[in-house]
Scaffold this motif. Structure first.
Motif, PDB file in Angstrom:
ATOM      1  N   GLN A   1       0.831  -1.216   0.000  1.00 42.19           N
ATOM      2  CA  GLN A   1       0.000   0.000   0.000  1.00 42.19           C
ATOM      3  C   GLN A   1       0.865   1.266   0.000  1.00 42.19           C
ATOM      4  OE1 GLN A   1      -3.114  -0.860  -0.609  1.00 42.19           O
ATOM      5  NE2 GLN A   1      -2.286  -2.922  -0.279  1.00 42.19           N
ATOM      6  N   GLU A   2       2.075   1.136   0.480  1.00 40.88           N
ATOM      7  CA  GLU A   2       2.974   2.306   0.569  1.00 40.88           C
ATOM      8  C   GLU A   2       3.717   2.581  -0.733  1.00 40.88           C
ATOM      9  OE1 GLU A   2       5.485   1.225   3.794  1.00 40.88           O
ATOM     10  OE2 GLU A   2       3.938   1.498   5.327  1.00 40.88           O
ATOM     11  N   ILE A   3       3.623   1.661  -1.687  1.00 34.63           N
ATOM     12  CA  ILE A   3       4.338   1.847  -2.957  1.00 34.63           C
ATOM     13  C   ILE A   3       3.672   2.958  -3.768  1.00 34.63           C
ATOM     14  CG2 ILE A   3       4.963   0.761  -5.151  1.00 34.63           C
ATOM     15  CD1 ILE A   3       5.052  -1.930  -3.645  1.00 34.63           C
ATOM     16  N   ASP A   4       4.474   3.877  -4.231  1.00 40.28           N
ATOM     17  CA  ASP A   4       3.967   5.011  -5.010  1.00 40.28           C
ATOM     18  C   ASP A   4       4.037   4.652  -6.493  1.00 40.28           C
ATOM     19  OD1 ASP A   4       3.065   7.458  -5.804  1.00 40.28           O
ATOM     20  OD2 ASP A   4       5.009   8.471  -5.555  1.00 40.28           O
ATOM     21  N   ALA A   5       2.965   4.104  -7.011  1.00 38.21           N
ATOM     22  CA  ALA A   5       2.933   3.680  -8.415  1.00 38.21           C
ATOM     23  C   ALA A   5       2.157   4.671  -9.253  1.00 38.21           C
ATOM     24  CB  ALA A   5       2.298   2.298  -8.521  1.00 38.21           C
ATOM     25  N   GLU A   6       2.597   4.859 -10.492  1.00 30.98           N
ATOM     26  CA  GLU A   6       1.894   5.766 -11.400  1.00 30.98           C
ATOM     27  C   GLU A   6       0.553   5.153 -11.802  1.00 30.98           C
ATOM     28  OE1 GLU A   6       4.062   7.052 -14.782  1.00 30.98           O
ATOM     29  OE2 GLU A   6       5.894   7.470 -13.649  1.00 30.98           O
ATOM     30  N   PRO A   7      -0.496   5.952 -11.801  1.00 29.70           N
ATOM     31  CA  PRO A   7      -1.813   5.444 -12.223  1.00 29.70           C
ATOM     32  C   PRO A   7      -1.735   4.878 -13.647  1.00 29.70           C
ATOM     33  CG  PRO A   7      -2.024   7.606 -11.205  1.00 29.70           C
ATOM     34  CD  PRO A   7      -0.561   7.361 -11.372  1.00 29.70           C
ATOM     35  N   GLY A   8      -2.303   3.707 -13.838  1.00 28.86           N
ATOM     36  CA  GLY A   8      -2.324   3.088 -15.166  1.00 28.86           C
ATOM     37  C   GLY A   8      -1.084   2.292 -15.515  1.00 28.86           C
ATOM     38  N   SER A   9      -0.055   2.360 -14.650  1.00 31.34           N
ATOM     39  CA  SER A   9       1.181   1.618 -14.922  1.00 31.34           C
ATOM     40  C   SER A   9       0.994   0.137 -14.624  1.00 31.34           C
ATOM     41  CB  SER A   9       2.336   2.169 -14.083  1.00 31.34           C
ATOM     42  OG  SER A   9       2.089   1.933 -12.703  1.00 31.34           O
ATOM     43  N   ALA A  10       1.920  -0.676 -15.138  1.00 28.69           N
ATOM     44  CA  ALA A  10       1.869  -2.127 -14.880  1.00 28.69           C
ATOM     45  C   ALA A  10       1.974  -2.389 -13.384  1.00 28.69           C
ATOM     46  CB  ALA A  10       2.995  -2.819 -15.631  1.00 28.69           C
ATOM     47  N   LEU A  11       2.813  -1.621 -12.696  1.00 25.73           N
ATOM     48  CA  LEU A  11       2.988  -1.801 -11.260  1.00 25.73           C
ATOM     49  C   LEU A  11       1.674  -1.556 -10.522  1.00 25.73           C
ATOM     50  CD1 LEU A  11       4.765  -2.314  -8.788  1.00 25.73           C
ATOM     51  CD2 LEU A  11       5.509   0.088  -8.897  1.00 25.73           C
TER      52      LEU A  11
ATOM     53  N   GLU B   1      -1.302  -1.905 -11.716  1.00 33.07           N
ATOM     54  CA  GLU B   1      -2.215  -3.010 -12.023  1.00 33.07           C
ATOM     55  C   GLU B   1      -1.915  -4.220 -11.138  1.00 33.07           C
ATOM     56  OE1 GLU B   1      -2.305  -3.960 -16.172  1.00 33.07           O
ATOM     57  OE2 GLU B   1      -2.779  -1.903 -16.776  1.00 33.07           O
ATOM     58  N   TYR B   2      -0.621  -4.480 -10.913  1.00 35.45           N
ATOM     59  CA  TYR B   2      -0.254  -5.600 -10.048  1.00 35.45           C
ATOM     60  C   TYR B   2      -0.733  -5.348  -8.611  1.00 35.45           C
ATOM     61  CZ  TYR B   2       2.984  -6.621 -13.913  1.00 35.45           C
ATOM     62  OH  TYR B   2       3.534  -6.884 -15.140  1.00 35.45           O
ATOM     63  N   ILE B   3      -0.577  -4.106  -8.151  1.00 39.16           N
ATOM     64  CA  ILE B   3      -1.041  -3.744  -6.792  1.00 39.16           C
ATOM     65  C   ILE B   3      -2.555  -3.931  -6.681  1.00 39.16           C
ATOM     66  CG2 ILE B   3      -1.302  -1.824  -5.156  1.00 39.16           C
ATOM     67  CD1 ILE B   3       1.426  -0.781  -6.213  1.00 39.16           C
ATOM     68  N   ASN B   4      -3.275  -3.496  -7.711  1.00 37.31           N
ATOM     69  CA  ASN B   4      -4.735  -3.667  -7.708  1.00 37.31           C
ATOM     70  C   ASN B   4      -5.110  -5.140  -7.646  1.00 37.31           C
ATOM     71  OD1 ASN B   4      -4.959  -0.896  -7.906  1.00 37.31           O
ATOM     72  ND2 ASN B   4      -5.324  -0.895 -10.123  1.00 37.31           N
ATOM     73  N   ALA B   5      -4.349  -5.975  -8.383  1.00 32.55           N
ATOM     74  CA  ALA B   5      -4.625  -7.418  -8.388  1.00 32.55           C
ATOM     75  C   ALA B   5      -4.399  -8.009  -6.996  1.00 32.55           C
ATOM     76  CB  ALA B   5      -3.744  -8.108  -9.415  1.00 32.55           C
ATOM     77  N   ILE B   6      -3.359  -7.530  -6.318  1.00 30.48           N
ATOM     78  CA  ILE B   6      -3.089  -8.005  -4.949  1.00 30.48           C
ATOM     79  C   ILE B   6      -4.206  -7.547  -4.012  1.00 30.48           C
ATOM     80  CG2 ILE B   6      -1.551  -7.715  -2.948  1.00 30.48           C
ATOM     81  CD1 ILE B   6       0.787  -7.573  -4.983  1.00 30.48           C
ATOM     82  N   ASN B   7      -4.584  -6.290  -4.103  1.00 26.55           N
ATOM     83  CA  ASN B   7      -5.627  -5.745  -3.220  1.00 26.55           C
ATOM     84  C   ASN B   7      -6.957  -6.481  -3.387  1.00 26.55           C
ATOM     85  OD1 ASN B   7      -3.823  -3.933  -2.200  1.00 26.55           O
ATOM     86  ND2 ASN B   7      -4.525  -2.206  -3.454  1.00 26.55           N
ATOM     87  N   SER B   8      -7.214  -6.935  -4.610  1.00 27.95           N
ATOM     88  CA  SER B   8      -8.476  -7.629  -4.861  1.00 27.95           C
ATOM     89  C   SER B   8      -8.531  -8.999  -4.187  1.00 27.95           C
ATOM     90  CB  SER B   8      -8.699  -7.786  -6.369  1.00 27.95           C
ATOM     91  OG  SER B   8      -7.741  -8.682  -6.922  1.00 27.95           O
ATOM     92  N   CYS B   9      -7.373  -9.467  -3.666  1.00 28.03           N
ATOM     93  CA  CYS B   9      -7.326 -10.758  -2.978  1.00 28.03           C
ATOM     94  C   CYS B   9      -7.760 -10.632  -1.513  1.00 28.03           C
ATOM     95  CB  CYS B   9      -5.914 -11.340  -3.028  1.00 28.03           C
ATOM     96  SG  CYS B   9      -5.316 -11.686  -4.680  1.00 28.03           S
ATOM     97  N   PHE B  10      -7.991  -9.388  -1.044  1.00 32.46           N
ATOM     98  CA  PHE B  10      -8.281  -9.161   0.373  1.00 32.46           C
ATOM     99  C   PHE B  10      -9.577  -8.365   0.525  1.00 32.46           C
ATOM    100  CE2 PHE B  10      -3.718  -9.574  -0.120  1.00 32.46           C
ATOM    101  CZ  PHE B  10      -3.385 -10.522   0.855  1.00 32.46           C
ATOM    102  N   PRO B  11     -10.267  -8.540   1.666  1.00 28.90           N
ATOM    103  CA  PRO B  11     -11.453  -7.708   1.926  1.00 28.90           C
ATOM    104  C   PRO B  11     -11.080  -6.226   1.908  1.00 28.90           C
ATOM    105  CG  PRO B  11     -11.313  -9.520   3.498  1.00 28.90           C
ATOM    106  CD  PRO B  11     -10.033  -9.522   2.725  1.00 28.90           C
ATOM    107  N   GLU B  12     -12.017  -5.414   1.469  1.00 30.39           N
ATOM    108  CA  GLU B  12     -11.748  -3.985   1.296  1.00 30.39           C
ATOM    109  C   GLU B  12     -11.326  -3.316   2.589  1.00 30.39           C
ATOM    110  OE1 GLU B  12     -14.136  -0.007  -0.203  1.00 30.39           O
ATOM    111  OE2 GLU B  12     -14.889  -1.986  -0.777  1.00 30.39           O
ATOM    112  N   GLU B  13     -11.956  -3.716   3.731  1.00 28.88           N
ATOM    113  CA  GLU B  13     -11.632  -3.069   5.001  1.00 28.88           C
ATOM    114  C   GLU B  13     -10.198  -3.371   5.441  1.00 28.88           C
ATOM    115  OE1 GLU B  13     -14.303  -6.689   5.973  1.00 28.88           O
ATOM    116  OE2 GLU B  13     -14.104  -5.133   4.426  1.00 28.88           O
ATOM    117  N   ILE B  14      -9.664  -4.578   5.082  1.00 30.76           N
ATOM    118  CA  ILE B  14      -8.268  -4.908   5.433  1.00 30.76           C
ATOM    119  C   ILE B  14      -7.310  -4.060   4.612  1.00 30.76           C
ATOM    120  CG2 ILE B  14      -6.508  -6.721   5.315  1.00 30.76           C
ATOM    121  CD1 ILE B  14      -8.594  -8.723   6.148  1.00 30.76           C
TER     122      ILE B  14
END
Length: 507
Positions: free
Chosen positions: A460-470, A472-485
């Motif tokens: 969550q602390e990684i500063d990734a550019e919106p729309g970048s591959a990085l 997208e990978y962060i979004n994919a990881i976040n989707s593995c967890f409940p939103e509140e976590i």
């Protein structure tokens, strides 16, 4: 003056010449005397004494010239400027074996210093004269001639071609059959010097039947001969698949493996080099070495060696692994990865580290199983450190980056990936995050560990550019967890909670 007195004068003159040339030859053995002798104008004197009517004086004059030329490039040039070489070559055909040996020494002493001086020896007919000496009966004359031809050939392909054009190859191979051990050594060494330059030169030597004779000497008790034999076989094998196959067909393996334990370090190194040159050619040749038990022998060799001696063994493991995942797994099963890790930590030289890194990359890039073998050896942080270390050479940094990326793209072993989240620069970090995005959706234990170890918080602390591959990978990881976590571990969430606390009114 009586006839007897005249004879005595001539005898005294001859003794004086003999004493002079012997003294110069003795003085020339010590480096501190060579420039003094040259500055005193000894070269023209020796040139005239090489035309003396007394054979022993001619021979000793040639020895003195050879010793002077042997010491330095400038003195070898002085011999050329004095026009001694054409005179020497012309007289070779008519002189005795002692003079021929001395003359070959002069040609070697001049030729060894540079391609240009070797070219002068070729231009004055020296190579043809030396090849004729290979046909002499005396083994010492043959040895001196073969040695001089080796000094000419070692410089470049053009000079080696001149040696072969003069017909040296079949005569050098015949020298391998001589009983004299010194002659065998020099003949093998010269063949090695010829073969090293191009496939065409190596093929010409092979066509004379050299491989069959060389392969019969790999178990010789003479250490110096074995050094040269393995060197020659390596220089032949390195050029092409066909030449490497001819060496293998001569049944040098597994017989050569015993020499990896030889007391002589150069024999061991040359055997490892031969194995490397054969293994790099094709998967089939690598498999043959593996089937003969060569991998474990090389890994033992690496454990018992230090410094430059390790280099061919390190690279041999990489060349085996590069041919496919089955061969790479064979390296893993033979404990090759821990041994390479040891080489990487023990060797201070940058090029040695670069070779080890390259081989590790060839092993780890095939499948997740291969990558895990590298990761569990603790090598990913080490590769990252070598890549980011400013003191690493450009080559070492490039190889470390390439190996790290290729291994990461296959690595699914979470405990090895997680530490890289904290230390990797952005261009490496995206590959680490990418692997988490592949693993976490399918592994509940990994997801739990990822949260409790702080991995999710770090992502969550990684500063990734919106729309970048990085991103997208962060979004994919976040989707593995409940939103509140995800919200809980996001930066600034504690401040949001505090604000809610301040605005909260108890009932």
């Amino acid at each position: 003056m009586s006839q007897r007195q005249i004879v005595q004068v001539f005898e005294q003159y001859q003794k004086s010449r003999q004493h002079f040339v012997q003294t110069v030859a003795d003085l020339a053995t010590r480096p501190q005397n060579t420039e003094i002798l040259h500055n005193a104008g000894v070269m023209p004197m020796l040139r005239s004494l090489m035309l003396d009517a007394v054979p022993s004086i001619q021979q000793m004059a040639a020895v003195a010239v050879g010793r002077l030329a042997d010491h330095s490039h400038s003195l070898a040039e002085a011999v050329v400027k004095e026009d001694i070489l054409p005179q020497l070559v012309r007289s070779l055909a008519t002189q005795n074996r002692f003079y021929k040996k001395a003359a070959a020494f002069v040609l070697r002493a001049v030729a060894k210093h540079s391609p240009e001086l070797s070219g002068v020896v070729v231009d004055c007919g020296g190579v043809d004269a030396l090849v004729l000496c290979l046909e002499e009966f005396d083994p010492e004359v043959k040895e001196a001639a073969a040695w001089a031809l080796g000094c000419i050939a070692r410089h470049n392909a053009s000079l080696s071609h001149s040696v072969l054009e003069a017909g040296a190859a079949p005569l050098l191979v015949l020298c391998l059959l001589e009983p004299d051990m010194a002659l065998k050594r020099i003949a093998a060494s010269t063949l090695s010097d010829i073969c090293k330059h191009t496939p065409e030169l190596a093929q010409t030597v092979v066509d004379t039947g050299a491989i069959a004779h060389l392969s019969q000497m790999i178990l010789s008790r003479d250490v110096k001969l074995k050094r040269q034999v393995f060197s020659a076989l390596s220089q032949i094998s390195k050029h092409s698949v066909g030449l490497a196959e001819l060496v293998v067909e001569a049944e040098v393996f597994p017989a050569a493996f015993v020499s990896l334990k030889d007391p002589d370090e150069y024999v061991r190194k040359n055997v490892a080099t031969l194995m490397r040159e054969v293994a790099k050619q094709t998967p089939e040749l690598s498999q043959l070495i593996v089937n003969c038990g060569g991998l474990s022998k090389v890994i033992d060799y690496l454990g018992e060696s230090r410094g430059q001696l390790r280099l061919p063994g390190i690279m041999m493991l990489g060349y085996v692994a590069v041919h496919g995942e089955g061969l790479a797994m064979a390296v893993i099963l033979c404990k090759g990865v821990p041994q390479l890790a040891l080489c990487l930590s023990e060797e201070p030289e940058q090029h040695m580290k670069a070779a080890a890194v390259w081989s590790i990359g060839q092993i780890g890039h095939h499948t997740p199983e291969h990558a895990k073998a590298v990761a569990t050896a603790g090598l990913l942080p080490k590769l990252l450190q070598l890549y980011t270390d400013a003191s690493s050479s450009e080559d070492l940094q490039a190889k470390s980056k390439k190996a790290l990326k290729s291994i990461l793209q296959k690595c699914t072993y979470v405990p090895a990936l997680e530490p890289l989240l904290y230390d990797a620069p952005s261009n490496i970090l995206k590959h680490v995050v990418c692997q988490f995005s592949k693993v976490l959706p399918h592994d509940s234990k990994a997801r739990r560990l990822f949260v409790t170890s702080g991995g999710l918080k770090k992502v969550q602390e990684i500063d990734a550019e919106p729309g970048s591959a990085l991103q997208e990978y962060i979004n994919a990881i976040n989707s593995c967890f409940p939103e509140e976590i995800v919200r809980y571990y996001s930066p600034g969430y504690s401040e949001v909670l505090l604000q809610r606390l301040e605005s909260y009114q108890p009932a």
